[in-house]
Motif scaffolding. Structure first.
Motif, short mmCIF file in Angstrom:
data_model
loop_
_atom_site.label_atom_id
_atom_site.label_comp_id
_atom_site.label_asym_id
_atom_site.label_seq_id
_atom_site.Cartn_x
_atom_site.Cartn_y
_atom_site.Cartn_z
N ALA A 196 0.86 -1.19 0.00
CA ALA A 196 0.00 0.00 0.00
C ALA A 196 0.89 1.23 0.00
O ALA A 196 1.87 1.31 0.75
CB ALA A 196 -0.91 0.00 1.22
N ILE A 221 -0.31 0.11 -4.32
CA ILE A 221 -1.74 0.39 -4.52
C ILE A 221 -2.17 1.50 -3.57
O ILE A 221 -1.56 1.73 -2.53
CB ILE A 221 -2.62 -0.86 -4.30
CG1 ILE A 221 -2.36 -1.48 -2.92
CG2 ILE A 221 -2.40 -1.87 -5.40
CD1 ILE A 221 -3.30 -2.62 -2.58
N ASP A 222 -3.23 2.17 -3.94
CA ASP A 222 -3.81 3.24 -3.14
C ASP A 222 -4.30 2.64 -1.81
O ASP A 222 -5.01 1.63 -1.81
CB ASP A 222 -4.98 3.87 -3.90
CG ASP A 222 -5.48 5.15 -3.25
OD1 ASP A 222 -5.68 5.16 -2.02
OD2 ASP A 222 -5.69 6.13 -3.99
N THR A 224 -6.61 3.44 -0.08
CA THR A 224 -8.07 3.42 -0.03
C THR A 224 -8.61 2.01 -0.22
O THR A 224 -9.64 1.64 0.37
CB THR A 224 -8.66 4.35 -1.11
OG1 THR A 224 -8.20 5.68 -0.89
CG2 THR A 224 -10.18 4.34 -1.08
N HIS A 225 -7.92 1.19 -1.02
CA HIS A 225 -8.37 -0.19 -1.23
C HIS A 225 -8.28 -0.98 0.08
O HIS A 225 -9.14 -1.83 0.36
CB HIS A 225 -7.53 -0.86 -2.31
CG HIS A 225 -7.59 -0.16 -3.64
ND1 HIS A 225 -8.77 0.18 -4.24
CD2 HIS A 225 -6.60 0.26 -4.48
CE1 HIS A 225 -8.53 0.79 -5.39
NE2 HIS A 225 -7.23 0.85 -5.55
N ILE A 226 -7.25 -0.70 0.86
CA ILE A 226 -7.12 -1.36 2.17
C ILE A 226 -8.25 -0.89 3.09
O ILE A 226 -8.89 -1.69 3.78
CB ILE A 226 -5.76 -1.02 2.80
CG1 ILE A 226 -4.61 -1.28 1.82
CG2 ILE A 226 -5.58 -1.79 4.10
CD1 ILE A 226 -4.53 -2.67 1.30
N ASN A 228 -11.19 0.29 2.35
CA ASN A 228 -12.49 -0.25 1.96
C ASN A 228 -12.64 -1.71 2.41
O ASN A 228 -13.73 -2.15 2.78
CB ASN A 228 -12.67 -0.15 0.45
CG ASN A 228 -12.84 1.29 -0.01
OD1 ASN A 228 -13.19 2.17 0.77
ND2 ASN A 228 -12.57 1.53 -1.29
N ALA A 229 -11.53 -2.45 2.36
CA ALA A 229 -11.56 -3.85 2.82
C ALA A 229 -11.82 -3.92 4.31
O ALA A 229 -12.58 -4.78 4.79
CB ALA A 229 -10.25 -4.55 2.46
N VAL A 247 -4.79 -8.13 0.60
CA VAL A 247 -5.03 -7.11 -0.41
C VAL A 247 -3.67 -6.63 -0.88
O VAL A 247 -2.89 -6.11 -0.08
CB VAL A 247 -5.87 -5.94 0.13
CG1 VAL A 247 -6.12 -4.91 -0.97
CG2 VAL A 247 -7.19 -6.44 0.70
N THR A 250 -1.40 -6.22 -7.70
CA THR A 250 -1.51 -7.43 -8.52
C THR A 250 -0.17 -7.88 -9.08
O THR A 250 0.12 -9.09 -9.13
CB THR A 250 -2.48 -7.16 -9.70
OG1 THR A 250 -3.74 -6.74 -9.16
CG2 THR A 250 -2.69 -8.42 -10.54
#
Length: 258
Positions: A196, A221-222, A224-226, A228-229, A247, A250
């Motif tokens: 992240a 990765i942003d 924000t993805h963490i 949201n999870a 998370v 990829t």
């Protein structure tokens, strides 16, 4: 639907290390989802700035309480303040943590080892311990704990023994907490994060040592993805639990031979 929507009361969340990086993203997402969010960390000025900005960005309710998670007295004071102000705690996110310079194992100082152990592991244990005491006593009983783990727990980077050891231990703490919390409606899960984007991972994006000795930049990765999870994990009723979730970026060199 979030836990904050389940009843007519507002759910209370605590995010340690919530003033910066991934912790701040998690706090923002929880606040936007309707939680009243307490963010803690050692630097009160950083926390107060985060509270001001996040409140404006989300319209949510944020509160700053300075605490050193590696200090038992400071952790007790943090949870006493939450109990006095809000009467309960519905969600603890054990996010606070640090890393140490990537040097050969034999060059890690005892002071560095002690500092990362206190921040990453002892802090999570002390906060979990206090959360148990509060969650068992409150009415209705129970709550949720989410630990910030890492894919490093099972697939370490070169020269990362202290960080890897603490994150491996977090996995054990998560499972023990989930087991010990069963009879009290206390659920515990863990989110394992892969790259992240944050101050801690700036070097990863520019180039870090790989398992074969080469230097390579890795995707991030942003956060924000963490976040949201985490909101999803927290949204489940207490009779359901995400024990572990990964998370990750990829294309980072995690799955494979390295």
């Amino acid at each position: 639907m979030t836990q904050a929507d389940v009843t007519d009361r507002t759910s209370i969340a605590l995010v340690t290390g919530g003033g910066t990086g991934v912790g701040r993203a998690i706090a923002k997402a929880l606040g936007a989802a309707g939680y009243t969010v307490v963010i803690s960390g050692r630097r009160l000025a950083v926390l107060e700035e985060a509270v001001e900005v996040l409140s404006k960005e989300t319209g949510g309710s944020f509160h700053a309480i300075a605490a050193d998670v590696g200090d038992p007295a400071s952790v007790r004071a943090l949870f006493d303040a939450i109990a006095e102000k809000f009467g309960r705690l519905d969600l603890l996110v054990n996010n606070a943590g640090i890393t140490v310079p990537g040097v050969p194992l034999e060059e890690v100082t005892f002071e560095q080892w002690s500092a990362i152990l206190a921040a990453n592991l002892t802090g999570a244990f002390l906060c979990t311990q206090q959360a148990f005491r509060l969650m068992k006593a409150q009415v209705p009983q129970g709550g949720r704990i989410i630990n910030n783990g890492s894919i490093s727990a099972t697939t370490p980077r070169p020269n990362s023994a202290p960080y890897t050891a603490t994150k491996h231990a977090i996995t054990g703490l998560t499972k023990s907490t989930a087991l010990d919390g069963r009879n009290f409606d206390i659920a515990c899960g863990q989110i394992d994060i892969g790259n992240a984007a944050s101050d801690m991972t700036q070097k990863i994006a520019s180039g870090v040592v790989q398992a074969n000795g080469t230097i390579a930049a890795e995707p991030t990765i942003d956060p924000t993805h963490i976040a949201n999870a985490v909101v999803y994990m927290a949204s489940l009723p207490l009779n359901a639990n995400v024990l572990t979730m990964t998370v990750m970026a990829t294309k980072m060199p995690f799955v494979g031979r390295g």
